[in-house]
Design a protein around this motif. Structure first.
Motif, PDB file in Angstrom:
ATOM      1  N   ALA A  79     -63.954 -62.601 -83.913  1.00 41.91           N
ATOM      2  CA  ALA A  79     -64.017 -62.534 -82.336  1.00 41.91           C
ATOM      3  C   ALA A  79     -62.793 -63.296 -81.881  1.00 41.91           C
ATOM      4  CB  ALA A  79     -65.358 -63.022 -81.563  1.00 41.91           C
ATOM      5  N   PHE A  80     -61.868 -62.766 -80.794  1.00 39.02           N
ATOM      6  CA  PHE A  80     -60.847 -63.426 -80.203  1.00 39.02           C
ATOM      7  C   PHE A  80     -61.376 -63.924 -78.771  1.00 39.02           C
ATOM      8  CE2 PHE A  80     -58.616 -60.447 -83.154  1.00 39.02           C
ATOM      9  CZ  PHE A  80     -57.956 -61.421 -83.816  1.00 39.02           C
ATOM     10  N   ALA A  81     -61.034 -65.048 -78.243  1.00 43.53           N
ATOM     11  CA  ALA A  81     -61.342 -65.452 -77.012  1.00 43.53           C
ATOM     12  C   ALA A  81     -60.183 -64.908 -76.060  1.00 43.53           C
ATOM     13  CB  ALA A  81     -61.258 -67.083 -76.994  1.00 43.53           C
ATOM     14  N   VAL A  82     -60.729 -64.561 -75.059  1.00 46.67           N
ATOM     15  CA  VAL A  82     -59.851 -64.189 -73.734  1.00 46.67           C
ATOM     16  C   VAL A  82     -60.277 -64.835 -72.407  1.00 46.67           C
ATOM     17  CG1 VAL A  82     -59.094 -62.011 -75.066  1.00 46.67           C
ATOM     18  CG2 VAL A  82     -60.839 -62.080 -73.196  1.00 46.67           C
ATOM     19  N   LEU A 123     -63.649 -55.850 -84.340  1.00 44.86           N
ATOM     20  CA  LEU A 123     -62.890 -57.186 -83.614  1.00 44.86           C
ATOM     21  C   LEU A 123     -63.737 -57.187 -82.465  1.00 44.86           C
ATOM     22  CD1 LEU A 123     -59.295 -56.301 -84.385  1.00 44.86           C
ATOM     23  CD2 LEU A 123     -60.574 -57.820 -85.500  1.00 44.86           C
ATOM     24  N   GLU A 124     -63.895 -58.262 -81.810  1.00 42.89           N
ATOM     25  CA  GLU A 124     -64.414 -58.574 -80.538  1.00 42.89           C
ATOM     26  C   GLU A 124     -63.260 -59.485 -79.503  1.00 42.89           C
ATOM     27  OE1 GLU A 124     -68.311 -60.931 -78.828  1.00 42.89           O
ATOM     28  OE2 GLU A 124     -68.023 -61.119 -80.998  1.00 42.89           O
ATOM     29  N   LEU A 125     -63.391 -58.948 -78.058  1.00 38.65           N
ATOM     30  CA  LEU A 125     -62.948 -59.850 -77.211  1.00 38.65           C
ATOM     31  C   LEU A 125     -64.216 -60.513 -76.486  1.00 38.65           C
ATOM     32  CD1 LEU A 125     -60.249 -57.308 -75.703  1.00 38.65           C
ATOM     33  CD2 LEU A 125     -59.785 -59.116 -77.513  1.00 38.65           C
ATOM     34  N   TYR A 126     -64.080 -61.733 -76.587  1.00 39.99           N
ATOM     35  CA  TYR A 126     -65.059 -62.545 -75.905  1.00 39.99           C
ATOM     36  C   TYR A 126     -64.433 -63.358 -74.905  1.00 39.99           C
ATOM     37  CZ  TYR A 126     -69.635 -65.285 -75.673  1.00 39.99           C
ATOM     38  OH  TYR A 126     -70.718 -65.541 -75.417  1.00 39.99           O
TER      39      TYR A 126
END
Length: 130
Positions: A79-82, A123-126
């Protein structure tokens, strides 16, 4: 033992140039160093988000496929923080990536979505509060 954080995440890809372009050009990770290890016939690419070392991308000859979905045992996703998920989704779409519909985490009320790297790694955008 006291853990201070996560140092890096290692990913083995099936097509090094394709994955290198994805993580560098699509996701915008910065290349720290790239090394060819002749004794292993393997490339190793160190990538960062901002000033934080994050991913080691490896190539190996004929790596075995790993089951990823549905909900296979092992690493579930990265997960990537946005700060703005709508902007991030639009950016992915402009680069030919189609994420899943944005959802809301019922426990945190934060918005998130999933997409995949070239090898199908989830993959995740959180979205994190600004």
């Amino acid at each position: 033992m006291i853990l201070n954080g996560i140092h890096h995440i290692a990913i083995i890809c099936s097509d090094y140039e394709r994955s290198k372009a994805f993580y560098r050009d699509v996701l915008g990770l910065r290349v720290i160093r790239e090394v060819y290890r002749e004794e292993r016939d393997s490339w190793k690419l160190d990538l960062a988000i901002g000033d934080q070392y994050v991913i080691e991308l490896f190539s190996f000859p004929n790596p075995p496929a790993r089951v990823s979905r549905p909900e296979a045992q092992g690493l579930r996703h990265l997960a990537f923080a946005v700060t703005d998920i709508d902007e991030a989704v639009q950016d992915l779409q402009s680069k030919g990536i189609t994420p899943e519909p944005v959802r809301i985490d019922p426990h945190t009320n934060q918005r998130f979505t999933f997409f995949a790297d070239p090898d199908g790694l989830p993959l995740e955008l959180y979205e994190v509060s600004r």
